[in-house]
Design an enzyme around this catalytic site. Structure first.
Site, PDB file in Angstrom:
ATOM      1  N   PHE A 241       0.876  -1.224   0.069  1.00 30.13           N
ATOM      2  CA  PHE A 241      -0.047   0.219   0.077  1.00 30.13           C
ATOM      3  C   PHE A 241       0.962   1.225   0.037  1.00 30.13           C
ATOM      4  O   PHE A 241       2.128   1.165   0.373  1.00 30.13           O
ATOM      5  CB  PHE A 241      -0.864  -0.141   1.313  1.00 30.13           C
ATOM      6  CG  PHE A 241      -2.380  -0.170   0.864  1.00 30.13           C
ATOM      7  CD1 PHE A 241      -2.507  -1.256   0.283  1.00 30.13           C
ATOM      8  CD2 PHE A 241      -3.458   0.360   1.553  1.00 30.13           C
ATOM      9  CE1 PHE A 241      -4.032  -1.882  -0.227  1.00 30.13           C
ATOM     10  CE2 PHE A 241      -4.663   0.144   1.180  1.00 30.13           C
ATOM     11  CZ  PHE A 241      -4.991  -0.926   0.394  1.00 30.13           C
TER      12      PHE A 241
ATOM     13  N   GLN B 101      -9.185  14.163   3.438  1.00 28.21           N
ATOM     14  CA  GLN B 101      -8.464  13.445   2.433  1.00 28.21           C
ATOM     15  C   GLN B 101      -9.354  13.234   1.256  1.00 28.21           C
ATOM     16  O   GLN B 101     -10.344  12.919   1.299  1.00 28.21           O
ATOM     17  CB  GLN B 101      -8.199  11.897   2.908  1.00 28.21           C
ATOM     18  CG  GLN B 101      -7.056  11.373   1.869  1.00 28.21           C
ATOM     19  CD  GLN B 101      -6.360   9.916   2.497  1.00 28.21           C
ATOM     20  OE1 GLN B 101      -7.018   9.124   2.502  1.00 28.21           O
ATOM     21  NE2 GLN B 101      -5.206   9.957   2.712  1.00 28.21           N
TER      22      GLN B 101
ATOM     23  N   HIS C 275      -9.629  11.739  -2.939  1.00 32.44           N
ATOM     24  CA  HIS C 275      -8.784  10.808  -3.922  1.00 32.44           C
ATOM     25  C   HIS C 275      -9.014  11.219  -5.393  1.00 32.44           C
ATOM     26  O   HIS C 275     -10.052  11.947  -5.758  1.00 32.44           O
ATOM     27  CB  HIS C 275      -9.816   9.404  -3.655  1.00 32.44           C
ATOM     28  CG  HIS C 275      -9.076   8.238  -4.249  1.00 32.44           C
ATOM     29  ND1 HIS C 275      -8.890   8.013  -5.384  1.00 32.44           N
ATOM     30  CD2 HIS C 275      -8.201   7.172  -3.634  1.00 32.44           C
ATOM     31  CE1 HIS C 275      -8.349   6.858  -5.867  1.00 32.44           C
ATOM     32  NE2 HIS C 275      -7.774   6.545  -4.426  1.00 32.44           N
TER      33      HIS C 275
ATOM     34  N   LEU D 238     -14.672   4.569  -6.253  1.00 32.34           N
ATOM     35  CA  LEU D 238     -13.138   4.604  -6.431  1.00 32.34           C
ATOM     36  C   LEU D 238     -12.822   3.745  -7.403  1.00 32.34           C
ATOM     37  O   LEU D 238     -13.298   2.399  -7.682  1.00 32.34           O
ATOM     38  CB  LEU D 238     -12.532   4.262  -5.353  1.00 32.34           C
ATOM     39  CG  LEU D 238     -12.269   5.170  -4.316  1.00 32.34           C
ATOM     40  CD1 LEU D 238     -11.140   4.504  -3.455  1.00 32.34           C
ATOM     41  CD2 LEU D 238     -11.614   6.528  -4.904  1.00 32.34           C
TER      42      LEU D 238
ATOM     43  N   GLU E  65      -5.834   3.154  -7.407  1.00 36.25           N
ATOM     44  CA  GLU E  65      -4.783   4.033  -8.075  1.00 36.25           C
ATOM     45  C   GLU E  65      -3.569   3.100  -9.024  1.00 36.25           C
ATOM     46  O   GLU E  65      -3.071   3.315 -10.005  1.00 36.25           O
ATOM     47  CB  GLU E  65      -3.739   4.364  -6.755  1.00 36.25           C
ATOM     48  CG  GLU E  65      -4.438   5.620  -6.226  1.00 36.25           C
ATOM     49  CD  GLU E  65      -3.691   6.029  -4.890  1.00 36.25           C
ATOM     50  OE1 GLU E  65      -3.567   6.961  -4.677  1.00 36.25           O
ATOM     51  OE2 GLU E  65      -3.188   4.815  -4.291  1.00 36.25           O
TER      52      GLU E  65
ATOM     53  N   ARG F  23      -1.309  10.931  -4.529  1.00 36.31           N
ATOM     54  CA  ARG F  23      -2.619  11.328  -4.421  1.00 36.31           C
ATOM     55  C   ARG F  23      -2.989  12.691  -4.258  1.00 36.31           C
ATOM     56  O   ARG F  23      -3.688  13.385  -5.012  1.00 36.31           O
ATOM     57  CB  ARG F  23      -3.154  10.378  -3.227  1.00 36.31           C
ATOM     58  CG  ARG F  23      -4.328   9.839  -3.284  1.00 36.31           C
ATOM     59  CD  ARG F  23      -4.746   9.078  -2.267  1.00 36.31           C
ATOM     60  NE  ARG F  23      -4.882   7.606  -2.351  1.00 36.31           N
ATOM     61  CZ  ARG F  23      -5.393   6.821  -1.308  1.00 36.31           C
ATOM     62  NH1 ARG F  23      -6.167   7.509  -0.253  1.00 36.31           N
ATOM     63  NH2 ARG F  23      -5.592   5.717  -1.459  1.00 36.31           N
TER      64      ARG F  23
ATOM     65  N   HIS G 106     -12.724  11.617   0.379  1.00 34.88           N
ATOM     66  CA  HIS G 106     -12.752  10.199   0.427  1.00 34.88           C
ATOM     67  C   HIS G 106     -12.452   9.878   2.054  1.00 34.88           C
ATOM     68  O   HIS G 106     -13.058   8.848   2.450  1.00 34.88           O
ATOM     69  CB  HIS G 106     -11.135   9.604  -0.164  1.00 34.88           C
ATOM     70  CG  HIS G 106     -11.034   8.081  -0.025  1.00 34.88           C
ATOM     71  ND1 HIS G 106     -11.810   7.391  -0.364  1.00 34.88           N
ATOM     72  CD2 HIS G 106      -9.746   7.475   0.250  1.00 34.88           C
ATOM     73  CE1 HIS G 106     -11.552   5.974  -0.181  1.00 34.88           C
ATOM     74  NE2 HIS G 106     -10.283   6.248   0.165  1.00 34.88           N
TER      75      HIS G 106
ATOM     76  N   ARG H  33      -3.897  10.034   6.288  1.00 36.50           N
ATOM     77  CA  ARG H  33      -4.015   8.876   6.907  1.00 36.50           C
ATOM     78  C   ARG H  33      -3.360   7.874   5.871  1.00 36.50           C
ATOM     79  O   ARG H  33      -3.700   8.132   4.811  1.00 36.50           O
ATOM     80  CB  ARG H  33      -5.360   8.157   7.396  1.00 36.50           C
ATOM     81  CG  ARG H  33      -6.370   8.167   6.479  1.00 36.50           C
ATOM     82  CD  ARG H  33      -6.701   6.966   6.027  1.00 36.50           C
ATOM     83  NE  ARG H  33      -7.495   6.998   4.609  1.00 36.50           N
ATOM     84  CZ  ARG H  33      -7.819   5.838   4.006  1.00 36.50           C
ATOM     85  NH1 ARG H  33      -7.692   4.663   4.597  1.00 36.50           N
ATOM     86  NH2 ARG H  33      -8.306   6.065   2.947  1.00 36.50           N
TER      87      ARG H  33
END
Lengths: 248, 626
Positions: free
Chosen positions: B141, B255, B257, B267, B270, B301, B369, B405
């Site tokens: 991740f 946050q 996205h 979503l 990525e 991002r 997000h 985060r």
């Protein structure tokens, strides 16, 4: 030219003494990439704010938006209007108690199912926070996951002939839940224990084999295979009961 | 009117709420979980990626430990995190993953021998060790030094939620679904449960409890475009703010996205860009290299989201009935790659858009997000301001995420925090000797009833404000000022407009009769609360004159550790039109002093490191016997 779509929607608010069950027609203009999620919100926000329906994740993951779309149980969030005819009829799922309009109470039904199927790992092992995890083959993990993918949308229940006739029937979702624990080595229940739960007409022997559940499951769960497997396995267990001198 | 008594009331039955419930039920306390939807539909179920925990079983996670996880988390937070909490989290996460395995989660497991993995879209091989066969596996991740994210195929949130809800069923915890807490019962010092509206009948009830937990997730739905489920409109956050004494924290830390699909903001991963997907504008021009010549679409991002917004603001976006968007192009990756490596993307595009990404462009836009901010708690999950009120999960600002985060850390937080906070709630309940205040319950019930009855009485009257129109105005204001790029001028205007909108919202009248489960009534009840949350975001963002993590001020591009190494606290006094802000130190001590993140190119105004509180050194006594 964009299409003008017609929706015939079941309307009834059981909490409103003035409300009588009826069908109501709404018209909206179709836009690109429109789904029933978009269309129903547009109707609520622009034409009738009292319209009741359920959506949650709107991404086909949570199972909230099961409804009868032109006669078939489906998830509304991944139903695209471009796949629908100009006139669409929307009804709430049967079997489940009606909340109002297209909204039904699946929560109560499924929570009862967890109790009936004892939908949890039965083990006498204690968790040891200081020990590494018990090993499992990745193949087994995938097999469990494959049966754990049910999103409890209720489409299989709504399309099940037996469930429609007999409220006490565990229905495909309930039987699948038992199958999920049968493949899990962490669950110490044996065939006899599972027979107690599903070895009856309320369980796997109540299935008439019509298999509409297999056709309507939006997650393509292997319902047909699993129902066949459960019947065979429970059938064998039932025969063992007939052998004299055997306990159980 | 029903009155229901319980030891613990969990408002919210997603992962955090249910994990806490399990802890309390196992200790013998009575627990009731409330949920707007059947518990298993909670937004936790939508988290597909995984949970970060430093198990270090896989070859790509070899040598991992809680120290490295801690460093990644603090860096990710842009030093906004509470480091004591981040420490507790990373230490407890591996044990929690094993506990979940014991309870039934089908984690993917290590298969020994040579395996093919992908990094930056390119395949490579690595050999998994024989001795680790069958242990919990992990995947990569963003923002992590090791492959640390435990996963159950493409449905981690789903599997863990189903496992916890099974556990709840086993323990006999009551779950009341299709109900919504609309206010808290409290006397200004203690919280004693909530007033709850039934979403099947519209009826109000009193739920009286010794301890109350808010675990209702984020409030992303105050934004028009959000990846969040439609239920994530901040209901639990609102009732905490409405007490007037419980502060929310870092509400400006939101946050975004880069690639939500248009219109539904689901979503797409990525991985699309990682594997070579490109972003195009209305002229089908690939614009990212114009802004970021080196990394183009593969910039972080935050950066990609910002550049997309900037490009659309220049009039280069594609107009649609659902607003402006850009295109994501993965056609050149070919059918084989898309159908195997990006299968999920192919499904989403076909199922929800009717777009075939093998031959067509995917409409995308940056979208809200995750909320790092929320109800401020101490490390035990106890809120400030009211005894007996706790919070966990995305609803809470515990605060391990600071201003950004990491992927996989939030899902992990739900269960890890749930375990820790659950344990502390058990301690609280064990020691509880006081009386619950039925007087406070009567008062709260009366107030809630009056609000609902006023809406019912005025339903259908002319001259009122439409709740949906008011919500659209709020969406517009946030989109304008509190999206990815922020600046003082826009935020000042937004703060003014939201004050006026709050005033205007006092005139909301229902268009329908509001009877029964009425969705219009549900929204009308919380609309003012949603505007208040929007104001906490804008006002906090206006005052924070720096850029940190996801909070990006065009007029203050530096991270300013001299002034802003702190956490915003917002309370809302009854009758006011603005929150009251105060600030507290970001962390009780800085085990890891503020420094460079190693990604992003933000400038830093350094704090005087000598003056920052240091981690208390362990006494020799605690080391004895090691």
């Amino acid at each position: 030219m964009a299409r003008m779509l017609t929706f015939n929607i079941f309307r009834f608010n059981p909490q409103d003494e003035g409300s009588k069950p009826k069908m109501q027609t709404f018209k909206i203009e179709e836009t690109d990439s429109m789904t029933l999620f978009i269309a129903l919100h547009k109707i609520r926000e622009e034409q009738d704010p009292s319209l009741m329906f359920d959506f949650c994740c709107r991404a086909g993951i949570c199972g909230a938006c099961g409804m009868i779309i032109n006669g078939r149980p489906e998830l509304a969030c991944h139903t695209k209007t471009k796949d629908l005819p100009k006139v669409t009829t929307l009804m709430p799922l049967p079997v489940f108690k009606l909340v109002g309009d297209l909204s039904v109470d699946t929560g109560t039904w499924f929570r009862q199912m967890y109790q009936n199927s004892e939908s949890w790992i039965h083990t006498n092992k204690e968790f040891d926070p200081n020990a590494p995890e018990e090993r499992m083959s990745n193949e087994t993990a995938n097999a469990i996951y494959d049966l754990d993918r049910c999103i409890e949308c209720g489409c299989c229940v709504a399309s099940c002939g037996t469930a429609r006739m007999r409220p006490e029937f565990m229905a495909p979702a309930g039987l699948m839940r038992v199958a999920r624990f049968m493949v899990d080595p962490r669950d110490q229940r044996d065939s006899e224990d599972f027979y107690e739960i599903i070895g009856s007409d309320e369980g796997v022997f109540g299935c008439m084999g019509l298999l509409a559940c297999e056709d309507t499951c939006p997650k393509d769960l292997p319902l047909q295979d699993q129902l066949g497997y459960l019947r065979k396995k429970m059938g064998i267990t039932a025969i063992k009961h007939l052998i004299p001198g055997r306990k159980g | 009117m029903k009155t229901i008594y319980t030891d613990l009331l969990c408002v919210g039955a997603g992962l955090a709420g249910e994990r806490v419930a399990v802890e309390a039920a196992q200790a013998g306390h009575s627990v009731i979980c409330l949920s707007i939807v059947p518990a298993r539909r909670s937004h936790s179920s939508a988290a597909q990626g995984g949970m970060q925990a430093a198990l270090g079983n896989s070859i790509m996670g070899e040598g991992d430990n809680p120290d490295i996880h801690f460093e990644d988390t603090v860096k990710g937070s842009d030093w906004g995190a509470d480091q004591e909490v981040a420490r507790m989290f990373t230490e407890a996460a591996p044990i929690e993953m094993r506990r979940l395995a014991h309870w039934g989660v089908p984690w993917n497991r290590i298969v020994p021998g040579e395996q093919t993995y992908y990094k930056g879209g390119k395949p490579f091989t690595a050999v998994e060790k024989e001795e680790n066969e069958g242990l919990i596996h992990s995947r990569a991740f963003g923002g992590t030094a090791k492959w640390r994210t435990c996963y159950a195929a493409d449905g981690t949130g789903h599997s863990v939620l189903y496992t916890l809800d099974n556990k709840i069923a086993e323990l006999g915890v009551e779950v009341h679904d299709k109900v919504e807490a609309i206010s808290l019962i409290h006397d200004g010092k203690h919280c004693y449960g909530a007033i709850v509206r039934c979403l099947k009948t519209g009826e109000l009830s009193k739920y009286i409890a010794k301890a109350t937990l808010i675990a209702t997730g984020g409030f992303g739905r105050i934004y028009r475009n959000s990846t969040n489920a439609v239920i994530n409109d901040g209901g639990g956050t609102i009732i905490a703010l409405d007490t007037g004494v419980v502060p929310l924290a870092n509400m400006e830390a939101i946050q975004f996205h880069p690639t939500g699909i248009v219109p539904t903001d689901i979503l797409v991963t990525e991985g699309c860009r990682g594997d070579g997907g490109t972003l195009l504008d209305k002229d089908k021009h690939r614009f990212m290299p114009d802004y970021e010549p080196d990394k183009a679409e593969l910039a972080s991002r935050d950066v990609v989201s910002r550049r997309m917004t900037e490009h659309m603001a220049k009039g280069k976006g594609v107009e649609s009935p659902y607003g402006t968007h850009l295109w994501l192009d993965i056609r050149h990756l070919g059918e084989k790659h898309i159908k195997t490596k990006l299968r999920e993307v192919e499904e989403i595009c076909n199922y929800f858009l009717g777009v075939d990404p093998i031959t067509e462009l995917i409409p995308v836009r940056p979208t809200q997000h995750y909320c790092m901010g929320g109800i401020r708690t101490n490390k035990d999950g106890a809120t400030y301001g009211l005894k007996g009120l706790f919070s966990a999960g995305e609803a809470a600002c515990w605060d391990m995420h600071g201003f950004n985060r990491l992927g996989g850390n939030s899902l992990s937080e739900t269960v890890v925090a749930g375990g820790i906070v659950g344990d502390k709630i058990v301690e609280f309940l064990d020691k509880f000797t006081g009386e619950v205040s039925t007087k406070a319950a009567d008062k709260a019930y009366k107030k809630a009833t009056e609000k609902v009855e006023k809406l019912l009485a005025e339903a259908g009257q002319s001259g009122g404000e439409s709740v949906y129109a008011i919500r659209e105005e709020m969406f517009d204001i946030l989109e304008q000022a509190a999206f990815i790029y922020r600046n003082g001028k826009d935020l000042e205007q937004a703060v003014e407009k939201l004050q006026a909108l709050l005033k205007k919202s006092e005139g909301i009248k229902l268009l329908s009769n509001g009877k029964g489960a009425s969705p219009e009534m549900a929204l009308a009840i919380k609309m003012q609360g949603m505007i208040k949350l929007a104001q906490c975001v804008c006002y906090g963002a206006l005052k924070r004159t720096e850029s940190r993590g996801s909070h990006t001020r065009e007029d203050f591009p530096e991270r300013n550790d001299q002034v802003w190494l702190n956490r915003t606290l917002a309370t809302w006094k009854e009758g006011e039109y603005l929150p009251t802000l105060s600030y507290e130190e970001a962390s009780p001590y800085y085990e890891m002093p503020p420094g460079e993140r190693g990604y992003g190119d933000g400038k830093i105004i350094q704090a005087d490191l000598d003056k920052l509180p240091k981690k208390p050194t362990k006494s020799k006594k605690s080391k004895a016997g090691e």
